[in-house]
Design a protein around this motif. Structure first.
Motif, PDB file in Angstrom:
ATOM      1  N   GLY A  96      -0.708  12.327   5.479  1.00  0.00           N
ATOM      2  CA  GLY A  96      -2.152  13.000   6.189  1.00  0.00           C
ATOM      3  C   GLY A  96      -3.001  12.296   5.211  1.00  0.00           C
ATOM      4  O   GLY A  96      -4.358  12.431   5.394  1.00  0.00           O
ATOM      5  N   GLN A  97      -2.763  10.723   4.261  1.00  0.00           N
ATOM      6  CA  GLN A  97      -4.284  10.357   3.817  1.00  0.00           C
ATOM      7  C   GLN A  97      -4.339   8.484   3.915  1.00  0.00           C
ATOM      8  O   GLN A  97      -3.587   8.532   4.529  1.00  0.00           O
ATOM      9  CB  GLN A  97      -3.860  10.910   2.933  1.00  0.00           C
ATOM     10  N   GLY A  98      -5.166   8.496   3.451  1.00  0.00           N
ATOM     11  CA  GLY A  98      -5.416   6.953   3.870  1.00  0.00           C
ATOM     12  C   GLY A  98      -4.790   6.075   2.858  1.00  0.00           C
ATOM     13  O   GLY A  98      -3.644   6.491   2.230  1.00  0.00           O
ATOM     14  N   LEU A  99      -5.188   4.891   2.995  1.00  0.00           N
ATOM     15  CA  LEU A  99      -4.280   3.553   2.226  1.00  0.00           C
ATOM     16  C   LEU A  99      -5.003   3.332   0.934  1.00  0.00           C
ATOM     17  O   LEU A  99      -5.559   2.825   0.745  1.00  0.00           O
ATOM     18  CB  LEU A  99      -4.433   2.577   2.967  1.00  0.00           C
ATOM     19  N   GLU A 100      -3.332   3.428  -0.368  1.00  0.00           N
ATOM     20  CA  GLU A 100      -3.729   3.048  -1.189  1.00  0.00           C
ATOM     21  C   GLU A 100      -3.341   1.978  -1.849  1.00  0.00           C
ATOM     22  O   GLU A 100      -2.043   1.442  -2.018  1.00  0.00           O
ATOM     23  CB  GLU A 100      -3.043   4.503  -2.149  1.00  0.00           C
ATOM     24  N   LEU A 142      -8.390  10.939  -0.021  1.00  0.00           N
ATOM     25  CA  LEU A 142      -8.652  12.800   0.327  1.00  0.00           C
ATOM     26  C   LEU A 142      -8.547  12.876   1.796  1.00  0.00           C
ATOM     27  O   LEU A 142      -7.754  11.924   2.158  1.00  0.00           O
ATOM     28  CB  LEU A 142     -10.788  11.801   1.146  1.00  0.00           C
ATOM     29  N   VAL A 148     -10.054   6.461  -0.824  1.00  0.00           N
ATOM     30  CA  VAL A 148      -8.584   7.054  -1.266  1.00  0.00           C
ATOM     31  C   VAL A 148      -8.350   8.474  -1.464  1.00  0.00           C
ATOM     32  O   VAL A 148      -8.945   8.714  -2.453  1.00  0.00           O
ATOM     33  CB  VAL A 148      -8.242   5.300  -0.979  1.00  0.00           C
ATOM     34  N   PHE A 197     -10.422  -0.526   2.708  1.00  0.00           N
ATOM     35  CA  PHE A 197     -10.033   0.085   3.783  1.00  0.00           C
ATOM     36  C   PHE A 197     -11.125   1.674   3.717  1.00  0.00           C
ATOM     37  O   PHE A 197     -11.244   1.662   2.414  1.00  0.00           O
ATOM     38  CB  PHE A 197      -8.562   0.261   3.501  1.00  0.00           C
ATOM     39  N   PHE A 201      -8.673   3.496  10.613  1.00  0.00           N
ATOM     40  CA  PHE A 201      -9.691   2.640   9.855  1.00  0.00           C
ATOM     41  C   PHE A 201     -10.227   1.799   9.768  1.00  0.00           C
ATOM     42  O   PHE A 201      -9.973   0.798  10.587  1.00  0.00           O
ATOM     43  CB  PHE A 201      -8.433   2.369   8.918  1.00  0.00           C
ATOM     44  N   LEU A 244      -7.990  13.691   5.710  1.00  0.00           N
ATOM     45  CA  LEU A 244      -8.443  12.623   7.011  1.00  0.00           C
ATOM     46  C   LEU A 244      -9.613  13.394   7.072  1.00  0.00           C
ATOM     47  O   LEU A 244      -9.624  14.916   7.892  1.00  0.00           O
ATOM     48  CB  LEU A 244      -7.479  11.768   8.286  1.00  0.00           C
ATOM     49  N   GLY A 297     -11.491   5.471   4.532  1.00  0.00           N
ATOM     50  CA  GLY A 297     -10.459   6.537   4.414  1.00  0.00           C
ATOM     51  C   GLY A 297      -9.210   6.507   5.202  1.00  0.00           C
ATOM     52  O   GLY A 297      -8.571   7.502   5.553  1.00  0.00           O
ATOM     53  N   TYR A 343       0.888  -1.280   0.053  1.00  0.00           N
ATOM     54  CA  TYR A 343       0.240  -0.365   0.021  1.00  0.00           C
ATOM     55  C   TYR A 343       1.335   1.151  -0.200  1.00  0.00           C
ATOM     56  O   TYR A 343       1.634   0.821   0.462  1.00  0.00           O
ATOM     57  CB  TYR A 343      -0.598  -0.001   1.618  1.00  0.00           C
TER      58      TYR A 343
END
Lengths: 115, 112
Positions: free
Chosen positions: A40-44, B6, B4, B102, B89, B8, B104, A35
């Motif tokens: 500061g962001q989510g999991l890609e 964006l 994903v 998952f 998460f 948080l 975001g 990943y």
């Protein structure tokens, strides 16, 4: 090993250089995942291995990204001709397929900075 | 789940208060759900899980609630402490394949 190990923990590279990131999963875990996490962001999601094969490469952002896994264990994520937008934390996780408690175990990540 | 990429959302709570972090999942056939906690500079760590045949599961200071009717998952943290400050998460496992999907993430900030 006891946990998922990633190396290096930090990598600073010049734009245009190639980098290799390594993941050593938990012994016996057949599935391995990469990943990417920007600041500061989510999991890609990037790529998933079952054994040495990659059934799902859909998340690789460009053909500069590739990954392999050998011996059903260690995996290497390679980024060629790095760009500044590649800067992120690259996380690896592993899991035991068929385990009813199905969570992934994550490594601490490799923080890649492209300057 | 949320997209994903964006920035948080953030939940700010006072130390000692209870926290509730919410997650909407996408696949009505998902049968397993997990909450992860990610502290700064570390990878996500497992907190608690729940199977689709349950609607509530409790751990130490944490409770996960599952509402399959509206595809909603929540994490409740009792008596929130500064050490709970992290990004949380949710993840879901569908009925086919081995992948977790998952959400975001939500950033929890605990004010002393």
């Amino acid at each position: 090993g006891a946990g998922v190990s990633q190396s290096p923990s930090n990598k600073v590279t010049e734009k245009g250089k190639d980098v290799e990131l390594r993941c050593d999963p938990i012994s016996g875990h057949t599935a391995l995942y990469w990943y990417r996490q920007s600041l500061g962001q989510g999991l890609e999601f990037l790529i998933y291995f079952q054994g040495n094969s990659a059934p799902d490469k859909s998340g690789l952002p460009s053909d500069r990204f590739s990954a392999e896994r050998t011996g059903g264990s260690v995996s290497t994520l390679t980024i060629q001709r790095t760009q500044q937008e590649d800067s992120a934390v690259y996380l690896c996780a592993s899991s035991l397929v068929g385990d009813p408690n199905y969570g992934y175990t994550f490594g601490s990540g490799t923080r890649l900075t492209v300057v | 789940g949320e997209s994903v990429g964006l920035h948080l959302p953030t939940l700010s709570v006072q130390e000692g208060d209870n926290s509730i972090i919410n997650c909407a999942y996408s696949n009505s056939a998902s049968d397993y759900f997990i909450w992860y906690k990610q502290e700064s500079g570390k990878g996500p760590q497992f907190i608690i899980d729940i199977r689709s045949n349950m609607d509530k599961r409790q751990g130490q200071r944490v409770t996960v609630l599952l509402n399959k009717t509206v595809k909603h998952l929540s994490l409740q943290i009792a008596a929130t402490q500064p050490g709970d400050s992290a990004v949380y998460f949710c993840a879901e496992k569908g009925d086919a394949g081995n992948m977790l999907t998952f959400g975001g993430g939500t950033r929890l900030m605990v004010k002393p």
